[in-house]
Design an enzyme around this catalytic site. Structure first.
Site, PDB file in Angstrom:
ATOM      1  N   TYR A 146       0.845  -1.166  -0.130  1.00 53.56           N
ATOM      2  CA  TYR A 146       0.054   0.073   0.051  1.00 53.56           C
ATOM      3  C   TYR A 146       0.932   1.180  -0.217  1.00 53.56           C
ATOM      4  O   TYR A 146       1.704   1.090   0.814  1.00 53.56           O
ATOM      5  CB  TYR A 146      -1.064   0.065   1.398  1.00 53.56           C
ATOM      6  CG  TYR A 146      -2.018   1.279   1.209  1.00 53.56           C
ATOM      7  CD1 TYR A 146      -2.786   1.525   0.393  1.00 53.56           C
ATOM      8  CD2 TYR A 146      -1.585   2.194   2.200  1.00 53.56           C
ATOM      9  CE1 TYR A 146      -3.613   2.349   0.406  1.00 53.56           C
ATOM     10  CE2 TYR A 146      -2.615   3.335   2.406  1.00 53.56           C
ATOM     11  CZ  TYR A 146      -3.469   3.322   1.590  1.00 53.56           C
ATOM     12  OH  TYR A 146      -4.336   4.590   1.655  1.00 53.56           O
ATOM     13  N   ASP A 238       9.505   3.186  -0.133  1.00 54.16           N
ATOM     14  CA  ASP A 238       8.121   3.460   0.561  1.00 54.16           C
ATOM     15  C   ASP A 238       8.497   3.125   1.903  1.00 54.16           C
ATOM     16  O   ASP A 238       8.030   2.375   2.311  1.00 54.16           O
ATOM     17  CB  ASP A 238       7.028   3.207   0.046  1.00 54.16           C
ATOM     18  CG  ASP A 238       5.712   3.826   0.867  1.00 54.16           C
ATOM     19  OD1 ASP A 238       6.174   4.358   1.642  1.00 54.16           O
ATOM     20  OD2 ASP A 238       4.587   3.805   0.388  1.00 54.16           O
ATOM     21  N   LYS A 266       3.994   9.467   8.663  1.00 52.41           N
ATOM     22  CA  LYS A 266       3.750   8.919  10.084  1.00 52.41           C
ATOM     23  C   LYS A 266       4.598   9.305  11.130  1.00 52.41           C
ATOM     24  O   LYS A 266       4.499  10.545  11.749  1.00 52.41           O
ATOM     25  CB  LYS A 266       3.502   7.354  10.177  1.00 52.41           C
ATOM     26  CG  LYS A 266       2.621   6.945   9.106  1.00 52.41           C
ATOM     27  CD  LYS A 266       2.077   5.437   9.188  1.00 52.41           C
ATOM     28  CE  LYS A 266       0.700   5.311   8.114  1.00 52.41           C
ATOM     29  NZ  LYS A 266       0.861   4.278   6.951  1.00 52.41           N
TER      30      LYS A 266
HETATM   31  C1  LIG Z   1       0.172   4.829   5.524  1.00 51.22           C
HETATM   32  C2  LIG Z   1       0.956   4.656   4.445  1.00 51.22           C
HETATM   33  C3  LIG Z   1       1.108   5.173   3.170  1.00 51.22           C
HETATM   34  C4  LIG Z   1      -0.140   6.573   3.243  1.00 51.22           C
HETATM   35  O1  LIG Z   1       0.267   7.413   4.188  1.00 51.22           O
HETATM   36  P1  LIG Z   1      -1.107   8.575   4.636  1.00 51.22           P
HETATM   37  O2  LIG Z   1      -0.416   9.499   5.414  1.00 51.22           O
HETATM   38  O3  LIG Z   1      -2.017   7.686   5.074  1.00 51.22           O
HETATM   39  O4  LIG Z   1      -1.467   9.311   3.342  1.00 51.22           O
HETATM   40  C5  LIG Z   1       1.595   5.007   2.273  1.00 51.22           C
HETATM   41  N1  LIG Z   1       2.832   4.268   2.155  1.00 51.22           N
HETATM   42  C6  LIG Z   1       2.751   3.285   3.283  1.00 51.22           C
HETATM   43  C7  LIG Z   1       4.020   2.366   3.317  1.00 51.22           C
HETATM   44  C8  LIG Z   1       1.889   3.581   4.420  1.00 51.22           C
HETATM   45  O5  LIG Z   1       1.899   2.632   5.406  1.00 51.22           O
END
Ligand SMILES: *Cc1c(COP(=O)(O)O)cnc(C)c1O
Length: 426
Positions: A146, A238, A266
């Site tokens: 994701y 990511d 995060k």
């Molecule tokens: C949470 C997450 C996102 C998206 O971040 P948001 O702040 O919710 O838009 C993208 N990549 C990874 C790996 C994530 O865990």
């Protein structure tokens, strides 16, 4: 154990009238486990209190950011003191520099970066930048990873190597989907079948944590690094979730890996909305205003969010903290495994640093297809049995648990005891 949820239930009725599905982010709606969510009144350390006064030991941590625990005094103070001088300026501010320095110190692969307001914005912008830099359109992602909800990244988890996939979400033009190639995690041969000379970038969660937690083979990551480089495609790591979580320098430090671009979110916002993407200066300089790839944000580099991020990282980087997280999370996972075995419930557990996951299957979980073998009904029952006992796990099998520095040994003992009782109910 018969907890009162009267006020939460009342709010839920009103929330469903006002918000689609009652929520402002889907997984909060408890659809993965059944039942209805509680509304949180306040949080402190590793605990949440709902509006009916029930107390929970929290292993969701706002889905990752709260690695220090909730309402950490340093973070709260930083936000309060910063707010006194204004909440947004629309000009450069000195806090942006300090947070950027902390990020660059931890991530040698990041020479320049840009702050945004979410992980989604970070990955979306990094993809645009990779396309602009390479002058190629096609991108590669991996099943079950994701990367937020940008159009070209919401592709369905297909199986069996290199197939151009259909969009998972409605509302995504087929033309976008055609440019996203989806591969299987841990499939080294699949990587070698791709014509990397036509690909702008590969994006991957180096510690996949959005289908449960799935450790990648070092050989797979090394091969991905080699084949992208050889074909002139960029590698976007990511690290929105695993950045500052699995080690100070994230997955790149843990695996000795170097991304061309890295996305963060995060933890770097300490619970306020912050994302970032960064990498080699030569690539980052393709962004406006120096380059032709446009990217902007009214609230990007927001002083409150920067202050929360700085306070969080400065506290987190203190000596011994990662070791402490490692030891406590291992203790929790060992305990859960032991009580599951005593109750004769087959589980498959994964853990990297302070991220952990319990799958309800006796088969090893190595990719999205094997993760989907976990029994969601069993997970739902386990989840509710724990919730009734004051322990809050993620309301979905396909999310991970997070420990914080505020979880003490007694909290972990309490959790293991609750898990022992919960396994007995299955
Ligand atoms: C949470 C997450 C996102 C998206 O971040 P948001 O702040 O919710 O838009 C993208 N990549 C990874 C790996 C994530 O865990």
């Amino acid at each position: 154990m018969n907890r009162n949820h009267e006020y939460s239930d009342k709010l839920w009725t009103e929330a469903r009238r006002l918000f689609p599905g009652g929520v402002n982010s889907p997984v909060r709606a408890f659809r993965g486990v059944g039942g209805t969510p509680f509304f949180t009144q306040r949080a402190k350390g590793c605990r949440l209190w709902d509006v009916d006064g029930n107390e929970y030991i929290d292993y969701v941590g706002s889905w990752g950011p709260m690695i220090l625990g909730h309402a950490h005094p340093q973070v709260v103070r930083a936000v309060q003191e910063t707010a006194r001088n204004g909440t947004s300026f629309g000009t450069p501010n000195p806090l942006e520099i300090r947070l950027a320095q902390l990020v660059c110190e931890a991530y040698p692969s990041i020479q320049k970066l840009r702050f945004v307001n979410s992980g989604t914005e970070a990955t979306m912008s990094a993809i645009r930048l990779a396309r602009g830099f390479t002058k190629r359109d096609k991108i590669v992602k991996f099943d079950g990873c994701y990367h937020g909800h940008a159009d070209s990244l919401l592709m369905k988890a297909g199986s069996g190597g290199a197939t151009f996939d259909v969009p998972d979400s409605a509302g995504i033009p087929a033309d976008f989907a055609r440019n996203t190639l989806t591969l299987t995690l841990n499939d080294v041969a699949g990587l070698k079948r791709v014509a990397w000379g036509e690909i702008a970038c590969a994006i991957i969660e180096p510690v996949p944590g959005n289908m449960g937690l799935i450790p990648l083979h070092p050989e797979f990551l090394q091969t991905l690094r080699q084949v992208t480089q050889a074909g002139g495609a960029l590698l976007i790591l990511d690290e929105v979730m695993c950045g500052f979580r699995v080690a100070k320098g994230g997955a790149q430090e843990l695996f000795g890996l170097t991304g061309d671009l890295t996305t963060l979110g995060k933890i770097i916002g300490g619970g306020l909305p912050v994302g970032a993407f960064g990498g080699r200066a030569e690539i980052m300089d393709c962004l406006a205003p120096t380059g032709a790839v446009y990217q902007a944000g009214t609230l990007s580099g927001n002083p409150l969010a920067m202050a929360a991020g700085i306070a969080t990282l400065e506290e987190l980087f203190k000596l011994g903290n990662y070791q402490k997280l490692e030891v406590r999370t291992a203790q929790l996972c060992d305990g859960i495994r032991t009580v599951a075995a005593q109750a004769k419930i087959p589980i498959y557990q994964t853990r990297i640093g302070s991220k952990f996951c319990t799958f309800f299957t006796d088969q090893p979980v190595i990719d999205y297809a094997t993760a989907k073998r976990s029994d969601p009904k069993r997970y739902g029952k386990f989840f509710h049995a724990l919730l009734d006992r004051g322990v809050y796990l993620a309301p979905s099998q396909f999310e991970v648990g997070f420990l914080s520095l505020a979880h003490t040994e007694p909290d972990i003992e309490t959790t293991i005891q609750a898990a022992a009782e919960a396994f007995q109910t299955l």
